[in-house]
Scaffold this motif. Structure first.
Motif, PDB file in Angstrom:
ATOM      1  N   ASN A 187       0.972  -1.215   0.165  1.00 12.32           N
ATOM      2  CA  ASN A 187      -0.054   0.020  -0.070  1.00 12.32           C
ATOM      3  C   ASN A 187       0.763   1.214   0.060  1.00 12.32           C
ATOM      4  OD1 ASN A 187      -1.574   2.258   0.648  1.00 12.32           O
ATOM      5  ND2 ASN A 187      -3.150   1.099   2.167  1.00 12.32           N
ATOM      6  N   PRO A 188       0.875   1.946  -1.082  1.00 13.95           N
ATOM      7  CA  PRO A 188       1.937   3.117  -1.208  1.00 13.95           C
ATOM      8  C   PRO A 188       1.476   4.110  -0.083  1.00 13.95           C
ATOM      9  CG  PRO A 188       1.365   2.296  -3.228  1.00 13.95           C
ATOM     10  CD  PRO A 188       0.555   1.739  -2.482  1.00 13.95           C
ATOM     11  N   ALA A 189       0.217   4.418   0.273  1.00 16.12           N
ATOM     12  CA  ALA A 189      -0.089   5.386   0.981  1.00 16.12           C
ATOM     13  C   ALA A 189       0.251   5.142   2.471  1.00 16.12           C
ATOM     14  CB  ALA A 189      -1.651   5.814   0.854  1.00 16.12           C
ATOM     15  N   ARG A 190       0.030   3.733   2.706  1.00 13.87           N
ATOM     16  CA  ARG A 190       0.469   3.223   4.133  1.00 13.87           C
ATOM     17  C   ARG A 190       1.925   3.437   4.283  1.00 13.87           C
ATOM     18  NH1 ARG A 190       3.448   1.522   7.057  1.00 13.87           N
ATOM     19  NH2 ARG A 190       3.537  -0.448   8.308  1.00 13.87           N
ATOM     20  N   ASP A 191       2.798   3.360   3.302  1.00 18.09           N
ATOM     21  CA  ASP A 191       4.135   3.433   3.746  1.00 18.09           C
ATOM     22  C   ASP A 191       4.523   5.087   3.650  1.00 18.09           C
ATOM     23  OD1 ASP A 191       6.777   1.642   4.025  1.00 18.09           O
ATOM     24  OD2 ASP A 191       7.287   3.304   2.578  1.00 18.09           O
ATOM     25  N   LEU A 192       4.137   5.517   2.416  1.00 19.38           N
ATOM     26  CA  LEU A 192       4.890   7.028   2.351  1.00 19.38           C
ATOM     27  C   LEU A 192       4.272   8.211   2.984  1.00 19.38           C
ATOM     28  CD1 LEU A 192       6.372   8.762   0.564  1.00 19.38           C
ATOM     29  CD2 LEU A 192       4.703   9.010  -1.228  1.00 19.38           C
ATOM     30  N   GLY A 193       2.857   7.856   3.267  1.00 20.80           N
ATOM     31  CA  GLY A 193       2.536   8.909   4.213  1.00 20.80           C
ATOM     32  C   GLY A 193       3.131   9.013   5.784  1.00 20.80           C
ATOM     33  N   PRO A 194       2.991   8.029   6.285  1.00 21.75           N
ATOM     34  CA  PRO A 194       3.663   7.829   7.606  1.00 21.75           C
ATOM     35  C   PRO A 194       5.223   8.051   7.443  1.00 21.75           C
ATOM     36  CG  PRO A 194       2.050   5.963   7.428  1.00 21.75           C
ATOM     37  CD  PRO A 194       2.121   6.709   6.072  1.00 21.75           C
ATOM     38  N   ARG A 195       5.796   7.786   6.590  1.00 22.84           N
ATOM     39  CA  ARG A 195       7.151   7.936   6.373  1.00 22.84           C
ATOM     40  C   ARG A 195       7.641   9.539   6.353  1.00 22.84           C
ATOM     41  NH1 ARG A 195      11.216   4.464   4.564  1.00 22.84           N
ATOM     42  NH2 ARG A 195       9.816   3.020   3.586  1.00 22.84           N
ATOM     43  N   ILE A 196       6.444  10.334   5.932  1.00 20.27           N
ATOM     44  CA  ILE A 196       6.806  11.860   5.753  1.00 20.27           C
ATOM     45  C   ILE A 196       6.463  12.260   6.987  1.00 20.27           C
ATOM     46  CG2 ILE A 196       5.583  13.898   4.874  1.00 20.27           C
ATOM     47  CD1 ILE A 196       5.026  12.298   1.997  1.00 20.27           C
ATOM     48  N   VAL A 197       5.596  11.670   7.908  1.00 16.46           N
ATOM     49  CA  VAL A 197       4.905  12.180   9.507  1.00 16.46           C
ATOM     50  C   VAL A 197       6.430  11.993  10.035  1.00 16.46           C
ATOM     51  CG1 VAL A 197       3.765  11.531  11.177  1.00 16.46           C
ATOM     52  CG2 VAL A 197       2.538  11.841   8.987  1.00 16.46           C
ATOM     53  N   HIS A 198       7.062  10.764   9.832  1.00 15.82           N
ATOM     54  CA  HIS A 198       8.211  10.297  10.576  1.00 15.82           C
ATOM     55  C   HIS A 198       9.416  11.376  10.507  1.00 15.82           C
ATOM     56  CE1 HIS A 198      12.525   8.621  11.310  1.00 15.82           C
ATOM     57  NE2 HIS A 198      11.714   8.172  12.088  1.00 15.82           N
ATOM     58  N   ALA A 199       9.548  11.780   9.101  1.00 13.44           N
ATOM     59  CA  ALA A 199      10.517  13.013   8.835  1.00 13.44           C
ATOM     60  C   ALA A 199      10.237  14.325   9.666  1.00 13.44           C
ATOM     61  CB  ALA A 199      10.753  12.973   7.290  1.00 13.44           C
ATOM     62  N   LEU A 200       9.013  14.505   9.653  1.00 13.48           N
ATOM     63  CA  LEU A 200       8.433  15.797  10.131  1.00 13.48           C
ATOM     64  C   LEU A 200       8.186  16.011  11.571  1.00 13.48           C
ATOM     65  CD1 LEU A 200       5.679  16.592   7.434  1.00 13.48           C
ATOM     66  CD2 LEU A 200       8.061  17.685   7.701  1.00 13.48           C
TER      67      LEU A 200
END
Length: 260
Positions: A211-224
């Protein structure tokens, strides 16, 4: 199905999916959590229940919750291509909201974990000064937010995500072959079981993003997020759990069209 149905269903449903899925990862990973070290079975069943809950909540939108599912359904003709951007944008927004809520719910555990001397030693240099050259690609809590490989091999990691997502999307597309499954509402339950099965059987190599959103969205949040000693967000790997599931979904849609 109206645009407001799609936006509300996919945003809220995906947020709940990530809240519960990321939540079980936090529960198993973070120090001072009652579920610390509960293991892979807890994670796989936790994600299965997360899919079940999010999908029932998102019923008015069709409960895609996953750009790969949306693309697969669009290729198969079940979803209008004009609706695809709204679906994917809503899923990304929901995933970021869900990941942020995981941080809120486990705020104390994140701080306890990331200020633990053993964890600090992994991500900092002498006297607590960050040593960027020694920092791992993936920080110590990145696994709460997104996936990563156990063996870093681009071809294998990509193939694993393609295969796992193809199984998921093909299982969703073929539900219509079982009379009454979708009408009875048990199609969502079957999909949740499929996700558990994928996690148990194919989740070992990469953590089964599927699931691209499952991975990319939270990864962005981790970075921020302002997480102390959080380490890197492993952006060099981030394209694999996006591209792999999209390719797998397209492959599944092609198989479905040819075979059924």
């Amino acid at each position: 199905m109206s645009s407001s149905d799609i936006f509300a269903g996919e945003t809220i449903g995906t947020a709940v999916l990530i809240l519960l899925g990321g939540g079980v990862c936090a529960a198993v990973t973070l120090k001072r959590s009652k579920a610390l070290d509960a293991g892979w079975l807890a994670i796989t069943f936790g994600w299965g229940f997360a899919v079940l809950t999010g999908a029932y909540i998102a019923h008015p939108s069709g409960a895609h919750l996953n750009p790969a599912v949306t693309i697969g359904l669009a290729i198969d003709g079940a979803t209008k291509w004009s609706d695809v951007p709204l679906y994917i944008g809503s899923q990304m927004l929901g995933a970021m909201i869900g990941a942020t809520l995981v941080w809120v719910a486990y705020y104390g555990q994140f701080r306890a974990h990331l200020t633990d001397p053993e964890i600090v030693a992994e991500t900092t240099g002498h006297e607590g000064i960050v040593d960027k050259s020694a920092s791992p690609q993936a920080g110590p809590v990145l696994g709460v937010f997104s996936t990563g490989p156990e063996v870093r091999n681009v071809v294998q990691n990509l193939a694993t995500e393609i295969i796992a997502t193809a199984v998921l999307v093909l299982a969703i597309l073929t539900q219509g072959l079982t009379k009454g499954l979708a009408v009875s509402g048990t199609g969502v339950l079957m999909t949740a079981f499929v996700v558990v099965g994928i996690g148990l059987s194919l989740g070992g190599p990469t953590g089964y993003a599927i699931n691209p959103a499952r991975d990319l969205g939270p990864r962005i949040v981790h970075a921020l997020l302002p997480l102390p000693n959080k380490g890197g967000s492993d952006w060099s790997y981030a394209w694999i759990p996006v591209v792999g599931p999209l390719v797998g979904a397209a492959l599944a849609a092609g198989i479905h069209k040819l075979a059924f």
